[in-house]
Write a protein that holds these residues in place. Structure first.
Motif: not given
Length: 354
Positions: A79-89, A91-95, A110-115, A294-299
């Motif tokens: 099990i690996v933990g991953v914690v980021v600012h906000d998965i709704m961004n 940028f973090y979703a692609e990472i 992995f277990i995900l958390s937003n801080h 981001l993917e959205e930039a090109a469209i």
């Protein structure tokens, strides 16, 4: 006759499945239990054909990997933990997509958390992960993360890998784009188009990312002999809504900027929408650059000129570094910068001459 896991009559008569063990698979295939265990963990010590035979038989018999028992044998939970600012961004979703792909190859979950930049929330996640016996943690640290919080993980045998942001005075593997260089690319692009009054919109000096991006903007202006005007900076926005709302301030600046370097693609797209409400068109009346590609930039409309920031590479590198750490390597310690690249599209254009 249907094939399936062995069963036996329960107290009331109906059949209930027996738990299939490694030894059951081993006996069926005429292999050792050790070989079956290695095959199920994709060990290169077992021939490809044998691994496939073992996996097929495991599915046929209904074998379920017992992570808890394995952790007792190997001192690893998988099990690996991953914690980021906000998965709704995005940028973090692609990472995270890249991290997940890399960890999957090693059968890590992995277990995900937003801080949300809450140090307390982040600390609670680390403590919970330690209680669960987590193997490691990948984190984009919250603003003002103390060194002690990351050492809490490290000192308890749970290595930490940082992404996107740094924590001063901490020597752990850190992977991110070269933000100063990347924003300088965007600023230099606008300067090459003849723009001299260039605003910077978004970001905060509370993070290493914010400080580095602003410094890259300042460095590019100074190198071109352009005076830095603090009044051309609108700090804060990091979302589309923030960029949209910043359009009012941008358009009312007495300096009349002809271009904007934005903190990220979300801010840039929001800004373009905001100036559109005022009857202006990005790429014609003003020039706008984003950051992250981001993917959205090109469209987007118009397609956004931006800076590729290597999100997938950051994710892959972070996951590989953690796996290396778990295997006893420490070669990845220190800062590892991904070199950004310009993506020139339709939201920037040469300065219009009056």
């Amino acid at each position: 006759m249907l094939n399936g896991p062995p069963s036996q009559a329960g107290p009331g008569g109906p059949c209930v499945a027996q738990k299939v063990k490694l030894s059951t698979i081993a006996e069926t295939l005429g292999l050792s239990t050790a070989t079956v265990s290695l095959a199920l963990r994709d060990s290169p010590l077992v021939a490809d054909a044998t691994r496939e035979r073992v996996k097929e038989k495991a599915v046929e018999l209904g074998y379920i990997y017992n992570r808890r028992a394995a952790s007792l044998r190997t001192s690893r939970s998988g099990i690996v933990g991953v914690v980021v600012h906000d998965i709704m961004n995005p940028f973090y979703a692609e990472i995270l997509r890249a991290i997940e792909t890399e960890l999957d190859r090693s059968r890590q979950t992995f277990i995900l958390s937003n801080h949300y930049d809450s140090v307390d929330k982040q600390r609670n996640f680390i403590e919970t992960l330690l209680q669960l016996g987590g193997d490691g943690v990948i984190m984009s640290p919250a603003i003002d993360t103390p060194v002690a919080d990351i050492k809490l993980a490290e000192d308890n045998g749970m290595p930490a890998i940082l992404i996107a942001r740094q924590v001063p005075e901490l020597d752990v593997p850190t992977f991110r784009g070269d933000d100063s260089y990347g924003i300088a690319l965007a600023t230099n692009h606008l300067i090459s188009l003849g723009h001299r009054v260039i605003a910077m919109i978004g970001g905060t000096d509370q993070t290493s990312t914010g400080r580095d991006r602003y410094q890259g903007y300042v460095n590019a202006l100074l190198k071109a002999g352009i005076e830095v005007d603090p009044g051309l900076r609108i700090p804060g926005p990091r979302t589309k809504q923030g960029g949209f709302e910043a359009a009012v301030n941008f358009l009312s600046m007495p300096q009349k900027p002809t271009a904007a370097v934005c903190w990220n693609d979300l801010v840039a797209i929001g800004l373009m929408n905001g100036v559109s409400r005022a009857g202006l068109v990005a790429g014609r009346d003003i020039s706008v650059t984003g950051y992250d590609d981001l993917e959205e930039a090109a469209i987007a409309t118009p397609a956004l000129t931006t800076v590729w920031n290597g999100q997938a590479e950051v994710g892959r590198s972070a996951a590989r570094a953690l796996l290396d750490k778990l295997n006893g390597s420490s070669e990845a310690n220190g800062l590892h910068l991904i070199k950004p690249e310009m993506r020139i599209r339709q939201s920037t254009a040469p300065l219009k001459k009056d």
